[in-house]
Design a protein around this motif. Structure first.
Motif, short mmCIF file in Angstrom:
data_model
loop_
_atom_site.label_atom_id
_atom_site.label_comp_id
_atom_site.label_asym_id
_atom_site.label_seq_id
_atom_site.Cartn_x
_atom_site.Cartn_y
_atom_site.Cartn_z
N LYS A 1 0.83 -1.22 -0.05
CA LYS A 1 -0.13 -0.08 -0.02
C LYS A 1 0.94 1.37 0.12
O LYS A 1 1.98 1.22 0.73
N GLU A 2 0.51 2.21 -0.69
CA GLU A 2 1.16 3.57 -0.64
C GLU A 2 0.29 4.67 0.22
O GLU A 2 -0.68 4.47 0.33
N VAL A 3 1.08 5.38 0.94
CA VAL A 3 0.50 6.27 2.06
C VAL A 3 1.31 7.64 1.61
O VAL A 3 2.40 7.61 1.41
N LEU B 1 10.27 4.96 1.83
CA LEU B 1 10.59 3.95 3.08
C LEU B 1 9.55 2.89 2.80
O LEU B 1 8.25 3.10 2.55
N TRP B 2 10.30 1.85 2.87
CA TRP B 2 9.25 0.39 2.94
C TRP B 2 9.09 -0.10 4.25
O TRP B 2 10.07 -0.48 4.96
N LEU B 3 7.92 -0.06 4.83
CA LEU B 3 7.48 -0.55 6.23
C LEU B 3 7.51 -1.80 6.29
O LEU B 3 6.92 -2.71 5.63
N LYS B 4 7.47 -2.28 7.62
CA LYS B 4 7.30 -3.94 8.08
C LYS B 4 6.04 -4.22 7.65
O LYS B 4 5.85 -5.54 7.50
N ASP B 5 4.86 -3.45 7.56
CA ASP B 5 3.64 -3.75 7.50
C ASP B 5 3.13 -3.53 6.02
O ASP B 5 2.11 -4.06 5.57
N GLY B 6 4.32 -3.69 5.20
CA GLY B 6 4.14 -3.59 3.55
C GLY B 6 3.68 -2.33 2.99
O GLY B 6 3.42 -2.21 1.88
N THR B 7 3.73 -1.36 3.82
CA THR B 7 3.17 0.01 3.31
C THR B 7 4.73 0.90 2.78
O THR B 7 5.59 0.49 3.23
#
Length: 94
Positions: free
Chosen positions: A20-22, A57-63
């Motif tokens: 997902k992109e935020v 940034l690629w976050l641990k939750d896939g975002t």
């Protein structure tokens, strides 16, 4: 060899079907303070430098989060502040 591993990891990460992109409410990316907090709180797995002032940034939750205006010196200061807990973050440049 290390560069090859990083490129392979980035290819694998970019193929995440559920990524997902935020962005912030202003739709101009995440603020410097938010980027800093994400890094210092151990939520980041990959940092990709897109340009002199833009990172992903690629976050641990896939975002995937974009940081606009976050220059390399600021990033280095935050990573230095973070210390050992940020050693596992993968770094790449586009």
């Amino acid at each position: 060899m290390k560069n090859t591993v990083i490129l392979v990891m980035l290819c694998l990460l970019s193929s995440f079907a559920g990524a997902k992109e935020v962005a912030s409410a202003s739709n101009k990316g995440t603020s410097d303070e938010e980027v800093r907090d994400l890094i210092l709180n151990g939520k980041v797995t990959v940092i990709v430098r897109m340009s002199e002032t833009e990172i992903q940034l690629w976050l641990k939750d896939g975002t995937k989060v974009e940081g606009i205006g976050f220059d390399v010196n600021t990033l280095n200061r935050v990573l230095s502040e973070c210390g050992d807990k940020c050693m596992s973050i993968v770094h790449a440049s586009e």
